[in-house]
Design an enzyme around this catalytic site. Structure first.
Site, PDB file in Angstrom:
ATOM      1  N   GLU B 117       0.825  -1.211   0.000  1.00  0.00           N
ATOM      2  CA  GLU B 117       0.000   0.000   0.000  1.00  0.00           C
ATOM      3  C   GLU B 117       0.866   1.271   0.000  1.00  0.00           C
ATOM      4  O   GLU B 117       1.831   1.362   0.762  1.00  0.00           O
ATOM      5  CB  GLU B 117      -0.868  -0.016   1.270  1.00  0.00           C
ATOM      6  CG  GLU B 117      -1.869   1.126   1.361  1.00  0.00           C
ATOM      7  CD  GLU B 117      -2.673   1.069   2.656  1.00  0.00           C
ATOM      8  OE1 GLU B 117      -2.202   0.429   3.618  1.00  0.00           O
ATOM      9  OE2 GLU B 117      -3.757   1.677   2.686  1.00  0.00           O
ATOM     10  N   LYS B 194      -9.646   2.440  -2.284  1.00  0.00           N
ATOM     11  CA  LYS B 194      -9.878   1.774  -0.985  1.00  0.00           C
ATOM     12  C   LYS B 194     -11.292   2.040  -0.463  1.00  0.00           C
ATOM     13  O   LYS B 194     -11.698   3.186  -0.299  1.00  0.00           O
ATOM     14  CB  LYS B 194      -8.826   2.321  -0.010  1.00  0.00           C
ATOM     15  CG  LYS B 194      -8.785   1.685   1.353  1.00  0.00           C
ATOM     16  CD  LYS B 194      -7.530   2.211   2.098  1.00  0.00           C
ATOM     17  CE  LYS B 194      -7.371   1.643   3.484  1.00  0.00           C
ATOM     18  NZ  LYS B 194      -6.072   2.021   4.087  1.00  0.00           N
ATOM     19  N   CYS B 231      -5.757  -2.804   2.320  1.00  0.00           N
ATOM     20  CA  CYS B 231      -5.457  -2.737   3.761  1.00  0.00           C
ATOM     21  C   CYS B 231      -6.635  -3.040   4.679  1.00  0.00           C
ATOM     22  O   CYS B 231      -7.039  -4.198   4.808  1.00  0.00           O
ATOM     23  CB  CYS B 231      -4.827  -1.384   4.089  1.00  0.00           C
ATOM     24  SG  CYS B 231      -3.963  -1.407   5.699  1.00  0.00           S
TER      25      CYS B 231
END
Lengths: 392, 392
Positions: B117, B194, B231
């Site tokens: 990330e 995300k 994540c």
């Protein structure tokens, strides 16, 4: 591949071989926070019973809300008599054994007890034979197993989750895989029917009963809001999710699963559910190898045989912060007692914010589109994406 | 509590201390099937790089469909220069280091590569300072990091997933946490933003960017259908689910997470997703401890400090049957190479039947009701349940 030695748990092997400091780090990585032991009265029965007790800890003391401490008990066990004995004898022997365990759990201060899936019978669904096994099915309010547990619940002031094979006489004699929830006064307050039915390995359960029709009920008991995700439902994160959305603080997972099929997955799924939904999960598995009179095949090319494989026990509890207890024995009956503070559920929601960041509206919309369109997958390229995002 | 020794992985400790037979059983319980090693060319760079290669195996050879073998590579790494250096120097140093790793991955036969990330910058979101850190954000098609990776993708005929901090200049200069998908000819074929943004510990990412607006895209690449769960999205089973429903065969989870926050959870979530969705998951975490020039507090009562905690690496891959590789180093840069047969995804759907038994219509309905009613939880008693089930 040598046959596993089920006399040893993973924890036994680690404790025996690792130096102290490395053991502590391995346990941190595998289990999370270190847990204190609970002091429990000695078990004096004849049966070799693995008794373990832990204080789950992890909660903070709030100023504006008192702690909500409960003691949860999980019982895992083998059948008692061979499956060739008369059914009534088989069931009575199980009733007798488990009654002693429940009485002992009461002396351990257990408030909320859960038994394993279809606990008062052998797990005969591997055979694909309807008789005699369907005879074990019983009424969810007035069957002998529920009546026994209702008496024990009342005697001990204990909430008991009692998983049975249900005979639904009022609805066409249908069979269900059901867990009955009994309050501490002995009243049956509700039941849940297994939502997801396996067709994997020797788990031919779809031959016997269908997907449950009770949705995702959460039961407000004297000792917290509880739900039951029965066995194979633990592979389905949405099942865990809906119990969480309906307010569960403890979700029990009464199971019957064998080493060859699932043992490397056992420590993953119930624990993931506790993390994702900020509640406690309690995974319970049956113990031992059950032999059946007539041989059967397993659809895997191997010769016909008489057993389902080894049920490996290993019952365990996970806290909403992901910390878990060790597993009970892989070969023996066991009682796992855990003291929990239900306040930790909301505290973990505040800490991790997983409920707040869950974007349920997004998933309700996407899942509905998926179901209604019979899937038009979202597989597209950047230009199309940009057009879409400009529309928003 | 003594400070963990990040020089040792869990696997190091087990291999060093356990007798052969018990080691095999512990590995079976913790990792599933035993994996063969891949023979890889030697790494000759200056950097101390943990290189591990495995053949994931587990698939059967089908008669009517050829195997679909791909080599996946994951790179985990630390930053190169102190965060006090000029931004351009910091970024260039990272570009230079990672370019060497990508070149080496190509010699290992990697077809499909994913980086961690926001890989081309320090993970500065702990500071809550907007400048200089927001300057690292770059365009998803024409930023310097994507251009570099595009060149490398073309040079090596490799698909590259390149996670960046995105500057969306065409839309009000918005920032996003984005992963860009680059085809083997160097073309950017799409991006994903995300979906779930943390507010936990020092992960103050909601200070910098919002929840993504790209849904759950799956990218049809030359080496399989891939998706990216960035994540904190790994804590959300629905995020994993939608990528699965949209057809993903491999889902990458580029991450940046610290030991104190999540290390005991790391082995659970991506692995659970592989099991539940019958696809491969690839979890990647950054490495090392990053120091920042100005002190900051963490909302935990502890004194102000300059670092985010230790990023513990431990990148790993899980197959659709739940078998996983060991983790890469907890302290060093690393490349994990895995040979996979994408056919195993459908084979596991046939074996476990988790897609078939998923009851998505039930969840679409219940989730919609939940969202529309702003929750009327399903908490009810037996009599009510029976009324409901008779209605059905």
């Amino acid at each position: 591949m040598s046959k596993p030695n089920f006399e040893q748990t993973l924890e036994d092997i680690l404790e025996k071989n690792l130096p102290q400091e490395e053991l502590a780090e391995v346990k941190r990585l595998l289990y999370g926070r270190e847990l204190d032991f609970l002091f429990l009265p000695k078990w004096n029965g004849n049966q070799d019973l693995d008794v373990q007790g832990y204080d789950m800890g992890g909660s903070i003391t709030e100023e504006l809300r008192p702690p909500r401490i409960v003691r949860v008990g999980l019982i895992q066990h083998s059948i008692v008599l061979p499956t060739t004995e008369p059914l009534k004898k088989q069931r009575n022997a199980l009733h007798l054994k488990i009654q002693k365990y429940v009485d002992y759990a009461a002396t351990c201060g257990v408030n909320l007890l859960c038994l394993q899936e279809a606990w008062a019978m052998p797990f005969a669904f591997c055979t694909r034979e309807k008789y005699p096994w369907c005879e074990f099915a019983e009424d969810a309010e007035n069957g002998p197993t529920v009546i026994l547990m209702s008496e024990l619940a009342q005697r001990h002031g204990m909430v008991i989750i009692c998983p049975i094979l249900e005979r639904d006489s009022a609805n066409g004699d249908t069979l269900w895989n059901t867990s009955v929830v009994i309050e501490k006064d002995g009243t049956v307050i509700g039941k849940h029917r297994k939502n997801h039915i396996p067709r994997v390995g020797d788990f031919n359960e779809s031959t016997y009963y269908m997907e449950g029709n009770t949705g995702h009920p959460v039961f407000e008991t004297s000792f917290g809001r509880v739900a039951i995700n029965i066995c194979y439902g633990r592979h389905h994160p949405q099942n865990w999710m809906m119990f969480g959305l309906n307010g569960a603080e403890i979700v029990f997972n009464p199971s019957a699963t064998t080493s060859h099929t699932s043992e490397p997955l056992w420590s993953i799924e119930a624990r993931n559910a506790a993390i994702a939904n900020s509640y406690y999960t309690c995974a319970i598995n049956r113990v031992g190898t059950e032999q059946f009179p007539n041989e059967f095949t397993s659809g895997d090319g191997a010769p016909a045989h008489h057993d389902f494989g080894h049920f490996y026990g290993s019952s365990y509890i996970t806290a909403p912060d992901g910390t878990r207890t060790p597993g009970l024995s892989r070969s023996k009956d066991g009682l796992l007692v855990c003291e929990l503070d239900l306040n930790l559920c909301r505290q973990m929601k505040d800490f991790w914010c997983l409920r707040m960041t869950q974007r349920l509206d997004l998933y309700a919309r996407e899942l509905n589109e998926y179901v209604q369109n019979n899937l038009i997958p979202q597989q597209k390229h950047m230009k199309q994406q940009e057009k879409d995002s400009k529309k928003q």
